[in-house]
Write a protein that holds these residues in place. Structure first.
Motif, short mmCIF file in Angstrom:
data_model
loop_
_atom_site.label_atom_id
_atom_site.label_comp_id
_atom_site.label_asym_id
_atom_site.label_seq_id
_atom_site.Cartn_x
_atom_site.Cartn_y
_atom_site.Cartn_z
N ALA A 156 43.38 39.79 53.34
CA ALA A 156 43.57 39.08 52.01
C ALA A 156 42.19 38.36 51.30
CB ALA A 156 44.54 37.83 52.24
N TRP A 157 42.38 38.38 49.96
CA TRP A 157 41.41 37.65 49.17
C TRP A 157 42.24 36.83 48.28
CZ3 TRP A 157 41.58 42.99 50.53
CH2 TRP A 157 40.12 43.32 50.90
N TRP A 158 41.89 35.36 48.56
CA TRP A 158 42.20 34.51 47.55
C TRP A 158 41.78 34.63 46.16
CZ3 TRP A 158 46.09 33.72 50.52
CH2 TRP A 158 46.01 33.62 51.86
N PRO A 159 42.59 33.91 45.44
CA PRO A 159 42.09 33.99 43.76
C PRO A 159 40.83 33.02 43.63
CG PRO A 159 44.36 33.36 43.93
CD PRO A 159 44.01 33.55 45.28
N GLY A 160 39.74 33.76 42.96
CA GLY A 160 38.43 33.04 43.20
C GLY A 160 37.27 33.96 42.22
N THR A 161 36.26 33.73 42.29
CA THR A 161 35.42 34.49 41.41
C THR A 161 34.95 35.98 41.68
OG1 THR A 161 33.54 33.70 42.67
CG2 THR A 161 34.07 32.34 40.66
N ASP A 162 35.45 36.21 43.08
CA ASP A 162 35.28 37.64 43.44
C ASP A 162 36.34 38.27 43.26
OD1 ASP A 162 32.87 37.37 44.91
OD2 ASP A 162 33.63 36.74 46.80
#
Length: 168
Positions: A131-137
């Motif tokens: 998982a990648w959380w909402p963010g700049t990436d």
């Protein structure tokens, strides 16, 4: 006469004090009840939102598992159609993609190619979900997405769309 004035002054002072105590008590009761009502409303909103998000994430995980189990050639017309079919009916899913190692080969939805390939996962679960959380990436066009990968497929979820229809 002085005694009468003192009694009247004492009565007036007592009346004013009584009105102040009564007004303060009513104000405190109303304030306390409004705070409790707001706490109940926010608790219900959090519960509803949590259930909605949990359902959406579990459903996305099941979609990815089903896509991993498909017996079609990767990135073929049948594979792309299967990804599109699963994404089109869910307004919070913006894209589904197919990966080989660290390269996104194809996808369905508005995220194409290497447009969304964050460098490092925020969380890797024991189940194999990454998982990648909402963010700049995970930002595209000013929107920060939640990205979830399981096996050879990923799903891009718009967290704003998870809030649609959640009211209390």
């Amino acid at each position: 006469m002085i005694r009468r004035d003192r009694v009247l002054l004492g009565l007036a002072f007592s009346a004013v004090a009584g009105v102040c105590v009564l007004f303060g008590s009513v104000t405190w009761v109303v304030w306390d009840e409004s705070v409790r009502a707001e706490e109940r409303r926010l608790e219900q909103l959090a519960r509803t939102l949590g259930e909605t998000v949990e359902t959406s994430i579990v459903e996305a995980r099941e979609i990815l598992g089903a896509l991993n189990d498909l017996d079609v050639a990767p990135c073929s017309a049948a594979h792309l159609a299967a990804m599109q079919d699963r994404a089109i009916t869910r307004p919070h899913i913006r894209a589904i993609g197919y990966w080989r190692a660290a390269e996104r080969l194809c996808g369905a939805g508005f995220v194409q190619g290497r447009e969304l390939t964050p460098p490092r996962a925020d969380r890797i679960y024991e189940s194999g979900v990454v998982a990648w959380w909402p963010g700049t990436d995970t930002e595209i066009g000013g929107v920060q997405f939640f990205l979830m990968r399981f096996g050879a497929h990923d799903v891009v979820i718009d967290p704003r769309a998870l809030l649609d229809g959640v009211t209390v």
